[in-house]
Design a protein around this motif. Structure first.
Motif, PDB file in Angstrom:
ATOM      1  N   PRO A 782     -18.903 -32.024  46.627  1.00 56.68           N
ATOM      2  CA  PRO A 782     -17.610 -32.568  46.189  1.00 56.68           C
ATOM      3  C   PRO A 782     -16.442 -32.109  47.048  1.00 56.68           C
ATOM      4  O   PRO A 782     -15.397 -32.769  47.080  1.00 56.68           O
ATOM      5  N   THR A 783     -16.616 -30.992  47.756  1.00 58.99           N
ATOM      6  CA  THR A 783     -15.538 -30.456  48.589  1.00 58.99           C
ATOM      7  C   THR A 783     -15.625 -30.921  50.034  1.00 58.99           C
ATOM      8  O   THR A 783     -14.867 -30.442  50.882  1.00 58.99           O
ATOM      9  N   ALA A 784     -16.558 -31.816  50.342  1.00 62.53           N
ATOM     10  CA  ALA A 784     -16.750 -32.281  51.720  1.00 62.53           C
ATOM     11  C   ALA A 784     -16.505 -33.782  51.804  1.00 62.53           C
ATOM     12  O   ALA A 784     -17.109 -34.571  51.079  1.00 62.53           O
ATOM     13  N   GLU A 785     -15.617 -34.179  52.707  1.00 59.47           N
ATOM     14  CA  GLU A 785     -15.332 -35.586  52.952  1.00 59.47           C
ATOM     15  C   GLU A 785     -15.976 -35.990  54.272  1.00 59.47           C
ATOM     16  O   GLU A 785     -15.829 -35.301  55.283  1.00 59.47           O
ATOM     17  N   VAL A 786     -16.683 -37.104  54.269  1.00 60.21           N
ATOM     18  CA  VAL A 786     -17.452 -37.537  55.431  1.00 60.21           C
ATOM     19  C   VAL A 786     -16.907 -38.862  55.944  1.00 60.21           C
ATOM     20  O   VAL A 786     -16.648 -39.785  55.164  1.00 60.21           O
ATOM     21  N   SER A 787     -16.752 -38.959  57.263  1.00 61.18           N
ATOM     22  CA  SER A 787     -16.427 -40.241  57.891  1.00 61.18           C
ATOM     23  C   SER A 787     -17.317 -40.415  59.113  1.00 61.18           C
ATOM     24  O   SER A 787     -17.734 -39.442  59.741  1.00 61.18           O
ATOM     25  N   ILE A 788     -17.626 -41.673  59.444  1.00 62.26           N
ATOM     26  CA  ILE A 788     -18.552 -41.973  60.540  1.00 62.26           C
ATOM     27  C   ILE A 788     -17.896 -42.973  61.479  1.00 62.26           C
ATOM     28  O   ILE A 788     -17.326 -43.988  61.045  1.00 62.26           O
TER      29      ILE A 788
END
Length: 813
Positions: A782-788
């Motif tokens: 929940p504390t990690a935001e991911v973008s690709i």
């Protein structure tokens, strides 16, 4: 005063159990408990508490003590009692109870505490089943008369505290109350009332240390709070005082609650005491001891605690205390100044965990018992039954005969970022590290103890072996404290140690390859990286150190080693091990035995070292080319009194193999890189010279990173924002960020990012995969935001909780 009952759920948890606190002890399957039906069937709850306390101290009166292990415990008790009886000063008008412990015109309050604890030891023999002194008239009279003398001369409502508060509030009352409860049937009513009043005088409210008239009057915490609660509880039970039992019970929840700052247990398993000292092994284990007594006595009574107040603490036992036990010993990095004492065996913690299992939920109790059984079966350097009280001996003996399966701690690293500690386990070994930051101390010196601790927090490395458990027994008085294994230090001499806090915030690490528990705790990681930005004790030498845990070995890196005193070299200590086995007599260098290294006094400067091995201990493989290594074999002698005032003056001697890298005086950018593999043979270490199984990707002032292609692991500690290539990945990290990645399946990878400095609300890492990889996220904390973006993954973590944890994501391609 009306006594308020805690929740009915809490009452049902522990009531109606045929053998006292049978809930959670798995009585149906293990069939053992220290509580007898007689204790459970007391006439009232005051009597129940008193009976339970007696059984907590010596077991049930009709316990079978014929087992040889238990007989050994009783023999030890008997010998102590015989000696104490011989030391009793006879006659009226005496100024002491024991010859060596005056009680009149004293400034040292420890005489009061020692007198009380001696009386408690005698009372245990008087009450213990199977003891030759059980219910002995002469011994009983000596105990009662001793309690009266101690009360009349010192421990009474007319005395004000002096010297250490501990003697008056915890140590002395504990001994007095143990003795008074054990001999309760022959204790005069007036003396019973006087002793309870004296405890109330010195501890009016267990939520506070120091009396109200003292300027130091303050809230108590941790094990100190629980010991105060225990003393108030027992004293109140002696005189049927429900109001003060309630007062004791009300003080417990705050002491065992998990915390996010200050003293106490943290979610990651860390335990802090004295504001910033990692103290799992001493104050922490005392918390287990004191809580086990208090929870057992209150269980099932109207003063019982709500499970919601107790369960988080119970769930922390395996996370917090189990990892730091290595068969015979509690590991040094979490023992604070107590490494200057001779009592860091694991026996105390074993017994306390067994006692805490009384009344715990069945699944937790069996798990704890399984770990203790594993320690009991494998510990060879500690005689548990000679060290622990009778009740704990009875529990251990029944555990060994039970069907509870023995458990072993899972292999792999364990990170404790809230206290700047890490350990890692392999087959038959455990390595632990003591590091320090601006948040925590690497060591503690207090009260004249641990006076040569200068480098104990500078990456000090301890290797515990199941096959050689005596390494750290009588080790600290004899080891060269300027050459703690694993450290990089300025070798200048120092006076008495003090302080211990690290000079930089960037200390911590990242972990991968594990699983998430139901409550979000990340457990059983397979691989990890750890970093310490170091400022040397008492000087200006600085260094950047990293460790990478690969399963069977640890990569140790040092870079940007600068400064130091003008006339003393900076050294990296590869090894400093006491020779305890025949296998360990000689070094093997580059696979060949060095015969001269088996002779005391051997010293050598050896160039061209590619690998070096102490058989039965560990091997070391140089990862930055052949190095010149300094060696010495010498016998070192010392007494515990040399490092802690007032301790034993008995001289101990150990012969040490020491090896180090000499970086010269005031180096400018010195570095090192080596692989440590516990229990490797000389041939196996030599075989790794050409193929160590790991590549040092970068080791400088900006980044320290490794890649292990055979396990699909890459890990980097970014001192500055930078980019590295590790195997097929290109990893970019923010400053003061730790990043690890491991291939968990053929087309799946786990990535962890951590703010090791615990100063930033947000950190970022980018991982570029090979061209053609079409990656997609399958999990993110929940504390990690991911973008690709194409083949590049960006992970942005919310690190505002400032707890140093690893934030995990998983991707597929």
């Amino acid at each position: 005063m009306q006594v308020h009952t805690r929740t009915e759920m809490s009452r049902r948890t522990l009531l109606g159990l045929g053998a006292g606190l049978a809930a959670g002890v798995a009585t149906a399957s293990t069939g053992f408990s220290i509580f007898s039906p007689r204790a459970a069937h007391a006439a009232d709850e005051f009597e129940l508490i008193r009976n339970r306390y007696v059984e907590l101290l010596v077991g049930p009166a009709d316990a079978d003590t014929s087992h040889p292990d238990v007989v050994e415990t009783i023999q030890s008790m008997t010998e102590t009692t015989t000696d104490l009886l011989a030391a009793v000063v006879p006659g009226p008008g005496r100024d002491r109870v024991f010859e060596s412990e005056p009680l009149v015109d004293i400034t040292d309050a420890s005489h009061i505490q020692t007198t009380a604890l001696n009386l408690a030891s005698m009372a245990k023999s008087w009450a213990a089943p199977g003891s030759p002194y059980q219910y002995d008239d002469e011994l009983g009279s000596a105990i009662v008369d001793g309690l009266q003398t101690l009360h009349d001369l010192q421990y009474n409502v007319d005395t004000l505290e002096f010297d250490s508060w501990y003697n008056f509030e915890i140590g002395a009352p504990r001994g007095i109350l143990e003795a008074a409860t054990l001999v309760g049937g022959i204790l005069p009513d007036q003396l019973r009332a006087d002793l309870a009043a004296a405890v109330a005088h010195f501890v009016p409210d267990p939520k506070y240390n120091y009396p109200p008239y003292d300027d130091r009057h303050k809230l108590s915490t941790g094990s100190n709070r629980l010991f105060l609660c225990q003393n108030v509880l027992v004293a109140a039970a002696l005189v049927d005082d429900a109001e003060r039992i309630q007062l004791a019970g009300d003080g417990v929840p705050d002491a065992i609650a998990l915390t996010t700052s200050g003293d106490g247990i943290y979610f990651d398993g860390s335990y802090i005491a004295h504001t910033n000292v990692p103290y799992t092994g001493t104050y922490g284990r005392a918390l287990v001891t004191s809580s086990s007594y208090v929870l057992a006595m209150l269980g099932g009574t109207q003063w019982d605690l709500d499970p919601a107040e107790v369960d988080p603490f119970r769930h922390s036992i395996v996370r917090t205390f189990v990892p730091w036990t290595s068969e015979a010993l509690t590991m040094a990095p979490v023992c604070g100044r107590a490494v200057g004492r001779q009592n860091n065996t694991s026996a105390w913690l074993m017994g306390s965990i067994l006692t805490l299992a009384e009344g715990a939920p069945e699944d937790l109790a069996r798990e704890w018992q399984g770990h203790v059984k594993g320690w009991l079966q494998t510990a060879t350097a500690v005689n548990y039954f000679a060290l622990r009280p009778l009740s704990e001996a009875l529990l251990a003996q029944k555990l060994l005969d039970s069907d509870v399966p023995a458990l072993a701690e899972a292999p792999g690293p364990r990170l404790f970022p809230e206290m700047d500690r890490i350990l890692a386990r392999g087959d038959g070994w455990c390595v632990s590290l003591a590091t320090a930051s601006t948040r925590t101390r690497g060591f503690e010196t207090q009260g004249g103890e641990n006076l040569k601790a200068w480098h104990q927090g500078s990456g000090a490395r301890y290797l515990y072996l199941e096959s050689e458990q005596a390494q750290y027994i009588d080790w600290f008085p004899t080891v060269d404290p300027y050459r703690m294994p694993g450290t990089t230090v300025d070798s200048q001499r120092h006076g008495q140690s003090s302080g211990g806090r690290g000079g930089f915030a960037f200390v911590g690490g990242s972990q991968v390859g594990g699983t998430r528990a139901d409550d979000g705790f990340y457990q059983h990681p397979a691989y990890a990286g750890w970093v310490q930005q170091l400022k040397d004790y008492g000087g200006d030498m600085t260094a950047k150190l990293s460790w990478f845990f690969l399963g069977d070995g640890i990569v140790c890196l040092g870079a940007d080693i600068n400064g130091g005193s003008a006339g003393d070299p900076v050294e990296t200590i590869i090894e400093n091990r006491a020779i305890k086995t025949d296998d360990m007599q000689r070094w093997f260098i580059n696979g060949a035995a060095v015969g001269e290294s088996g002779q005391d006094g051997w010293r050598a400067t050896v160039p061209g070292v590619r690998s070096m091995t102490l058989p039965g201990s560990a091997g070391f493989v140089m990862l930055d080319g052949p190095r010149t290594v300094e060696f010495v074999r010498d016998a070192r002698s010392g007494a515990w009194a040399d490092i802690s005032n007032g301790r034993s003056t008995q001289v101990h001697t150990n012969t040490f193999h020491t090896a180090w890298l000499d970086h010269g005086t005031q180096p400018d950018g010195a570095s090192f890189a080596y692989l440590m593999v516990p229990l490797v043979t000389p041939d196996e270490a030599a075989a790794r010279e050409d193929d160590p199984g790991v590549e040092v990707v970068r080791n400088d002032g900006a980044v320290q990173a490794v890649s292990a292609p055979h396990i699909g692991f890459v890990s980097a500690n970014f001192h500055e924002a930078a980019t590295i290539r590790g195997g097929p990945l290109v990893v970019t990290g923010s400053a003061e960020t730790c990043v690890s990645a491991v291939r968990t399946q053929r087309h799946r990878m786990e990535i962890a990012v951590a703010d090791a400095s615990q100063l930033h609300d947000e950190r970022e890492a980018r991982v570029a995969f090979p061209r053609g990889h079409r990656i997609r996220p399958v999990y993110a904390d929940p504390t990690a935001e991911v973008s690709i973006d194409g083949n590049e993954l960006t992970v942005t973590i919310d690190s505002s909780a400032a707890d140093g944890r690893s934030h995990h994501v998983e991707v597929e391609w």
